[in-house]
Design an enzyme around this catalytic site. Sequence first.
Site, mmCIF file in Angstrom:
data_model
loop_
_atom_site.group_PDB
_atom_site.id
_atom_site.type_symbol
_atom_site.label_atom_id
_atom_site.label_comp_id
_atom_site.label_asym_id
_atom_site.label_seq_id
_atom_site.Cartn_x
_atom_site.Cartn_y
_atom_site.Cartn_z
ATOM 1 N N ASN A 159 -49.766 -26.574 -28.281
ATOM 2 C CA ASN A 159 -48.714 -25.866 -27.559
ATOM 3 C C ASN A 159 -47.511 -25.808 -28.497
ATOM 4 O OD1 ASN A 159 -46.344 -25.313 -26.038
ATOM 5 N ND2 ASN A 159 -47.341 -25.982 -24.156
ATOM 6 N N GLU B 124 -48.090 -21.327 -25.042
ATOM 7 C CA GLU B 124 -46.652 -21.041 -24.978
ATOM 8 C C GLU B 124 -46.176 -20.307 -26.239
ATOM 9 O OE1 GLU B 124 -43.658 -23.149 -22.465
ATOM 10 O OE2 GLU B 124 -44.781 -24.895 -23.183
ATOM 11 N N TYR C 144 -53.385 -22.394 -20.849
ATOM 12 C CA TYR C 144 -52.079 -23.005 -20.652
ATOM 13 C C TYR C 144 -51.894 -23.164 -19.149
ATOM 14 C CZ TYR C 144 -47.053 -23.637 -20.235
ATOM 15 O OH TYR C 144 -45.823 -24.119 -19.885
ATOM 16 N N ASP D 64 -53.260 -26.824 -23.212
ATOM 17 C CA ASP D 64 -52.291 -27.663 -22.530
ATOM 18 C C ASP D 64 -52.669 -27.651 -21.054
ATOM 19 O OD1 ASP D 64 -50.171 -28.842 -21.268
ATOM 20 O OD2 ASP D 64 -48.641 -27.510 -22.096
ATOM 21 N N ASN E 73 -51.535 -29.738 -18.765
ATOM 22 C CA ASN E 73 -50.451 -30.246 -17.937
ATOM 23 C C ASN E 73 -50.955 -31.258 -16.914
ATOM 24 O OD1 ASN E 73 -47.737 -29.463 -18.594
ATOM 25 N ND2 ASN E 73 -48.320 -27.340 -18.220
ATOM 26 N N HIS F 216 -44.907 -30.633 -28.184
ATOM 27 C CA HIS F 216 -46.320 -31.009 -28.240
ATOM 28 C C HIS F 216 -46.754 -31.132 -29.703
ATOM 29 C CE1 HIS F 216 -47.341 -29.790 -23.967
ATOM 30 N NE2 HIS F 216 -46.173 -29.196 -24.145
#
Length: 255
Positions: free
Chosen positions: A7, A34, A104, A145, A147, A246
């Site tokens: 990321n 991102e 993402y 990513d 999350n 990141h």
Amino acid sequence: MKLATWNVNSLKVRLPHALDWLEANQPDVLCLQETKQEDSKFPLSELQQAGYQAVFSGQRTYNGVAIISKAVLEDVMCGIPDFPDEQRRVIAATLNGVRVVCIYAPNGQSVGSEKYQYKLSWYLALRKWLKNELVCYPRLALLGDFNIAPEDRDVHDPKAWEGNVLVSEPERAEFRELEQLGLRDSFRLFEQPEKSYSWWDYRMMAFRRNMGLRIDHILLSEVLIPVCTDCTIDRAPRKLERPSDHTPVVANIVI
């Protein structure tokens, strides 16, 4: 095949870091999240000069995903089928017989919020789609990513994070559901140093104090698990000037 995910938190800002990292590490595949760039602004020529090609799906200011590869990328697909979404969060392509899916995942903002419910709905749609993808592509790698910090050992201070997004039980349950599809967390296939993280807040000297979370992952299908030789987190880019919050995660598979 060397697979990596990162990321970059704005490819425009982090392009020099990305190009330097590609030159130094020579991955076969690098999935970016991102990117925060419209497709017309994507630095394709710079990457081609570095010996890579790319497919990408971006939007201004937010989100954006890309797959950078040395090999030809085929069967490119953007988004999750049957899940209408203006946010550019998913891109998939096939190279050398391996299906690479770059994601993402939504952050979720706060437990119980509309964005949190969107995150859970997004994961449900992702999982339903991946179930079919795994039938079509037994050799599949899911990178990005997520999350989600899957376990307490992936969080620098579980008590401080208790009740927050990224570590809530419904989110962790979604991660486990992905594993139930036959996908495995490549990082946990091997013995790893304690307190291994891939993200650190810019505030409170979090990186210096190693106050991080492991939320960037490479999940591999059952066919690829036996041929994965290692998985590591490369902390070096987080030490650079104006870094992403990141850092890359890298896995090697033998195909």
